[in-house]
Design an enzyme around this catalytic site. Structure first.
Site, PDB file in Angstrom:
ATOM      1  CG  ASP A  53      -2.007   1.010   1.188  1.00  0.00           C
ATOM      2  OD1 ASP A  53      -2.238   1.580   0.105  1.00  0.00           O
ATOM      3  OD2 ASP A  53      -2.644   1.248   2.231  1.00  0.00           O
TER       4      ASP A  53
ATOM      5  CG  ASP B 135      -3.091   3.847  -3.429  1.00  0.00           C
ATOM      6  OD1 ASP B 135      -4.073   3.166  -3.779  1.00  0.00           O
ATOM      7  OD2 ASP B 135      -3.108   4.592  -2.433  1.00  0.00           O
ATOM      8  CD  GLU B 136      -5.447  -1.564  -1.217  1.00  0.00           C
ATOM      9  OE1 GLU B 136      -5.842  -2.416  -0.405  1.00  0.00           O
ATOM     10  OE2 GLU B 136      -6.105  -0.537  -1.514  1.00  0.00           O
TER      11      GLU B 136
END
Length: 358
Positions: free
Chosen positions: A10, A105-106
């Site tokens: 993350d 973003d993960e």
């Protein structure tokens, strides 16, 4: 059968961190990324400095202005975030094809097949986070465990720029003492219902019967019952087969010096070759990408008769492509080298373990 090893990565306050990277004067400031307060915009991301004022994602921008009137408010630049995300996802794919992106973003990565007695999952996670920082200038946090639920939980425990491993020796202590609101998937509404049934911690959840949880939460009750016991059988779902491998770098200042640029192309060719080696792949197209100081992007590609995977072969093609693209009067801020049309390599390349251990 090998025990599963899952990494959840993350990025830390992703949008705000990209803005800080691209505008260093924002570093250490309360940065809030989102829409206009006058158009009922909401906060996309808040830096940790802004969160100290109570600002958080999905909050109305008007409320954020009241809580943090001296904050630095930035309009979201999704092209910049997508560009950074593409680099990050390519790094994930250079380690394993079993990648499940959850957002820009993960992502979850299944690295079960990479783990060896001398190469732990946590070591691999450290290398991935290192690569992300070296190639994007952005920090990330990682969770490592034997299933997706626990990996996700772990990634949030040592933020920002940290890592946590949850294994059989510590899982019970962590889950039993966890605030119920910190369980992944338990939002404000669910938390309120939990409290109505005297569930405040993981231990409280563990003590409830499956029947009770299903009665209170419907189908979700079964999942909550299992998660309280650290059980999650869901698989990391790979999205697509990798078609190319590449590396790019942003210069700290705009550059138009051939020697410096060619040195960077050599480094990128080497890094791309290392990634190909890890995947035991070679490719029959080479692409060079340039971004100018005015943020204009140009690229040129060449198809080859024979696939390449060695740094010198990639560099020789990239050298020619750069010379075709360059304008001596236009400084550049970013350069990238990519090898595409991948196939199984015919060369005796290093394995991923050789590369990581070097």
């Amino acid at each position: 059968m090998a025990e599963r090893r899952i990494i959840h990565i993350d990025m830390d306050y992703f949008f705000a961190q990209v803005e800080m990277r691209d505008n260093p004067t924002l570093k250490g400031k309360p940065v809030i990324v989102g829409g206009k307060a006058s158009t009922r915009g909401v906060v996309s991301t808040a830096s940790y400095e802004a969160r100290k004022y109570g600002v958080h994602s999905a909050m109305p921008m008007s409320q954020a202005h009241k809580l943090c009137p001296n904050g630095y408010y930035v309009r979201a630049r999704f092209d910049a975030y997508r560009e950074a995300s593409a680099v990050i996802m390519s790094i994930f794919k250079s380690y394993t094809d079993i990648v499940e992106p959850m957002s820009l973003d993960e992502a979850y990565l299944d690295i079960t097949h990479l783990v060896r007695p001398d190469l732990s999952a946590s070591k691999i996670a450290t290398f991935i986070r290192r690569d992300i920082f070296e190639q994007t200038g952005l920090t990330s946090s990682a969770g490592v465990s034997y299933n997706k639920f626990l990996a996700k939980l772990a990634s949030g425990m040592n933020k920002p720029n940290g890592m946590k491993v949850i294994d059989y020796n510590n899982v019970n202590d962590i889950l039993m003492n966890l605030d119920i609101g910190d369980f992944p998937g338990v939002g404000k509404a669910s938390k309120k219902v939990m409290h109505n049934h005297d569930i405040y911690t993981g231990k409280d959840l563990y003590d409830k019967t499956e029947f009770e949880l299903i009665r209170w939460f419907g189908k979700r009750g079964r999942g909550l019952y299992l998660k309280a016991r650290g059980i999650d059988h869901s698989e990391v779902k790979a999205t697509r087969v990798r078609k190319s491998v590449g590396t790019e770098r942003t210069f700290s200042t705009d550059v138009n010096d051939d020697e410096e640029i060619l040195q960077k192309i050599w480094e990128l060719s080497g890094k791309t070759a290392e990634r190909l080696s890890k995947l035991q792949k070679s490719g029959s197209t080479v692409t060079v990408k340039l971004k100018t100081y005015q943020y204009e992007t140009f690229s040129k590609q060449r198809s080859l008769r024979e696939a390449v995977s060695r740094d010198i072969d990639i560099y020789n093609v990239a050298y020619d492509l750069y010379n075709d693209l360059k304008d001596p009067d236009v400084p550049i801020r970013l350069i990238g080298v990519t090898v595409g049309n991948l196939e199984q390599s015919r060369y005796e390349n290093m394995t991923i373990y050789d590369f990581i251990e070097r």
